[in-house]
Design an enzyme around this catalytic site. Structure first.
Site, PDB file in Angstrom:
ATOM      1  N   ASP A  56      26.823 -42.327 -55.714  1.00  0.00           N
ATOM      2  CA  ASP A  56      27.230 -41.182 -55.351  1.00  0.00           C
ATOM      3  C   ASP A  56      28.625 -40.737 -54.718  1.00  0.00           C
ATOM      4  O   ASP A  56      28.942 -40.415 -55.165  1.00  0.00           O
ATOM      5  CB  ASP A  56      26.602 -40.166 -54.443  1.00  0.00           C
ATOM      6  CG  ASP A  56      25.665 -39.591 -54.989  1.00  0.00           C
ATOM      7  OD1 ASP A  56      24.583 -39.703 -55.754  1.00  0.00           O
ATOM      8  OD2 ASP A  56      25.037 -38.658 -54.382  1.00  0.00           O
ATOM      9  N   GLY A  61      27.145 -33.771 -54.682  1.00  0.00           N
ATOM     10  CA  GLY A  61      27.841 -34.727 -53.863  1.00  0.00           C
ATOM     11  C   GLY A  61      28.244 -34.416 -52.503  1.00  0.00           C
ATOM     12  O   GLY A  61      29.575 -34.921 -52.350  1.00  0.00           O
ATOM     13  N   SER A  62      28.178 -32.901 -52.301  1.00  0.00           N
ATOM     14  CA  SER A  62      28.687 -32.266 -51.230  1.00  0.00           C
ATOM     15  C   SER A  62      29.254 -33.186 -49.741  1.00  0.00           C
ATOM     16  O   SER A  62      30.313 -33.927 -49.260  1.00  0.00           O
ATOM     17  CB  SER A  62      27.978 -31.441 -50.178  1.00  0.00           C
ATOM     18  OG  SER A  62      26.846 -31.819 -49.976  1.00  0.00           O
ATOM     19  N   SER A  63      27.970 -34.182 -49.562  1.00  0.00           N
ATOM     20  CA  SER A  63      28.659 -35.348 -48.753  1.00  0.00           C
ATOM     21  C   SER A  63      28.599 -36.561 -49.036  1.00  0.00           C
ATOM     22  O   SER A  63      30.095 -37.233 -48.098  1.00  0.00           O
ATOM     23  CB  SER A  63      26.957 -35.957 -48.024  1.00  0.00           C
ATOM     24  OG  SER A  63      26.536 -37.008 -48.298  1.00  0.00           O
ATOM     25  N   ALA A  64      28.673 -36.963 -50.368  1.00  0.00           N
ATOM     26  CA  ALA A  64      29.308 -38.113 -50.697  1.00  0.00           C
ATOM     27  C   ALA A  64      31.094 -37.805 -50.908  1.00  0.00           C
ATOM     28  O   ALA A  64      31.820 -38.282 -50.279  1.00  0.00           O
ATOM     29  CB  ALA A  64      28.990 -38.438 -52.143  1.00  0.00           C
ATOM     30  N   ALA A  65      31.382 -36.777 -51.388  1.00  0.00           N
ATOM     31  CA  ALA A  65      33.032 -36.467 -51.180  1.00  0.00           C
ATOM     32  C   ALA A  65      33.424 -36.175 -50.219  1.00  0.00           C
ATOM     33  O   ALA A  65      34.397 -36.672 -50.034  1.00  0.00           O
ATOM     34  CB  ALA A  65      32.905 -35.195 -52.268  1.00  0.00           C
ATOM     35  N   GLY A  76      23.881 -29.896 -49.810  1.00  0.00           N
ATOM     36  CA  GLY A  76      22.771 -30.388 -49.686  1.00  0.00           C
ATOM     37  C   GLY A  76      22.064 -29.997 -51.283  1.00  0.00           C
ATOM     38  O   GLY A  76      20.916 -29.797 -51.833  1.00  0.00           O
TER      39      GLY A  76
HETATM   40  O1  PMV Z   1      21.367 -36.721 -52.905  1.00  0.00           O
HETATM   41  P1  PMV Z   1      21.896 -36.316 -54.074  1.00  0.00           P
HETATM   42  O2  PMV Z   1      21.353 -35.121 -54.755  1.00  0.00           O
HETATM   43  O3  PMV Z   1      23.248 -36.621 -54.314  1.00  0.00           O
HETATM   44  O4  PMV Z   1      20.690 -37.576 -55.033  1.00  0.00           O
HETATM   45  C1  PMV Z   1      21.461 -38.807 -54.717  1.00  0.00           C
HETATM   46  C2  PMV Z   1      20.683 -39.438 -56.391  1.00  0.00           C
HETATM   47  C3  PMV Z   1      19.700 -40.840 -55.803  1.00  0.00           C
HETATM   48  O5  PMV Z   1      19.727 -41.136 -57.038  1.00  0.00           O
HETATM   49  C4  PMV Z   1      18.459 -38.945 -55.821  1.00  0.00           C
HETATM   50  C5  PMV Z   1      20.016 -41.772 -54.636  1.00  0.00           C
HETATM   51  C6  PMV Z   1      20.785 -42.390 -54.230  1.00  0.00           C
HETATM   52  O6  PMV Z   1      20.907 -43.533 -53.482  1.00  0.00           O
HETATM   53  O7  PMV Z   1      21.353 -43.120 -55.463  1.00  0.00           O
END
Ligand code: PMV
Length: 343
Positions: A176, A131-135, A127
């Site tokens: 992400d 990108g912890s959740s996306a990875a 958080g």
């Molecule tokens: O969740 P983060 O902090 O990696 O940010 C996502 C990037 C945003 O542009 C805010 C949301 C998106 O869906 O691209």
């Protein structure tokens, strides 16, 4: 013989374009040398062990399948009502909700009906905009496809990762998960189809430092929805301007024009602050770095998290950050995307 598959995916920073990317403007996103790891092996039930939060869970395949269906129905309802709060609250209140959702979605998308156990560990702070959740959304389908010998293209992994990210963030841009999947540096523009182009940054990126400003009080989904609820005229003019700076940033990177690059970072930060996603600590660091002719901006959804800063004089930049009581962090940029570590 027990086969254990380990896959990993990197975190990321947004050099520019976050939030505006949700409205179809481009973003420049770069992978970072901190990775999330998933080890998978076949098992008699679906077992999860999340090392970093020291939590575990055990579920039957049918339980996970039912959860996948429930989540999909809820996502559809939330999409219709344009309010994802019920979905976020379900995931928050369910034991290992987010991880279980990633697994459930992957099993549904890849038609996996056999149990397995997953061990999850990550170097990416949770958080914090890295990108912890996306990875994890990328590493989970990669590890399970390898375990069950399903040959998947990177495009397919990215597609599943986007579906997973949608459960956590409603309607994310997809930027992400794309950078965590492909790695390197990307020009990303949401659309049908998305435009995803690798950027070859053939200059040294060692003059970038990251600064952690604290765990955001709001989630990405909440910050994105706060921006959405701004007056449309006020918001859209800033989103458009952010898009312009992103196009200009691409030129700056190609020409290695660092003076203009830093200006674009600072201008983007000021617009993001006007969109309400900055906080005092970020504003203070931004002002101090700008005063010494550097560039500094939040990275990702904002509300805290990591900032990305640049200066030709690294020592001066680091001292300025330290004088404010923060710690400059060095991290490798432009690293490899999702990969298998060990078979
Ligand atoms: O969740 P983060 O902090 O990696 O940010 C996502 C990037 C945003 O542009 C805010 C949301 C998106 O869906 O691209």
């Amino acid at each position: 013989m027990i086969i254990v598959i380990t896959c990993s995916a990197p975190g990321k920073i947004h050099l520019i374009g976050e939030h505006a990317v949700v409205y179809g403007e481009p973003a420049i996103i770069i992978s970072v040398g901190k990775r999330a790891y998933i080890s998978a092996e076949k098992s008699e039930s679906v077992k999860i062990y999340a090392q970093d939060i020291n939590q575990s869970g055990e579920f039957s395949v049918s339980e996970v399948k039912e959860f996948a269906e429930k989540l999909q129905q809820l996502w559809d309802n939330c999409f219709e009502t344009k309010n994802f709060a019920p979905l976020y609250s379900l995931l928050k209140n369910e034991h290992l909700g987010h991880i279980k959702a990633m697994i459930a979605k992957t099993m549904a998308e890849l038609d996996i009906n056999t149990p397995f156990s997953l061990n999850i560990s990550s170097e990416i702070p949770i958080g914090s905009g890295l990108g912890s959740s996306a990875a994890l959304s990328v590493a989970v389908p990669k590890a399970l496809s390898e375990l069950f010998r399903k040959v998947l293209t990177l495009e397919k992994i990215n597609h599943v990762a986007y579906k997973i990210e949608s459960l956590a963030h409603g309607t994310p841009s997809g930027g992400d998960n794309s950078i965590c999947c492909y790695g390197g540096a990307l020009w990303f523009k949401k659309g049908t189809p998305n435009i995803i182009e690798p950027l070859h940054l053939d200059f040294t990126m060692k003059n970038f430092v990251l600064v952690f400003t604290g765990i955001p009080k709001l989630t990405t989904g909440e910050l994105v929805s706060n921006v959405r609820s701004l007056n449309p005229e006020y918001r859209d003019s800033r989103v458009k301007q952010l898009g312009m700076y992103t196009y200009e940033m691409r030129e700056c990177l190609a020409k290695q024009d660092f003076t203009r690059m830093k200006e674009r970072m600072n201008l983007a930060q000021e617009l993001l602050a006007e969109l309400g996603v900055s906080i005092d600590a970020i504003d203070r660091i931004h002002t101090a770095v700008k005063e010494i002719n550097g560039g500094a901006k939040l990275s990702g959804a904002g509300g805290g998290g990591y900032m990305v800063c640049y200066h030709e004089d690294l020592q001066l930049l680091e001292q300025t950050i330290r004088d404010l009581g923060y710690v400059p962090e060095h991290v490798e940029l432009g690293v490899e995307g999702v990969r298998t570590e060990r078979k």
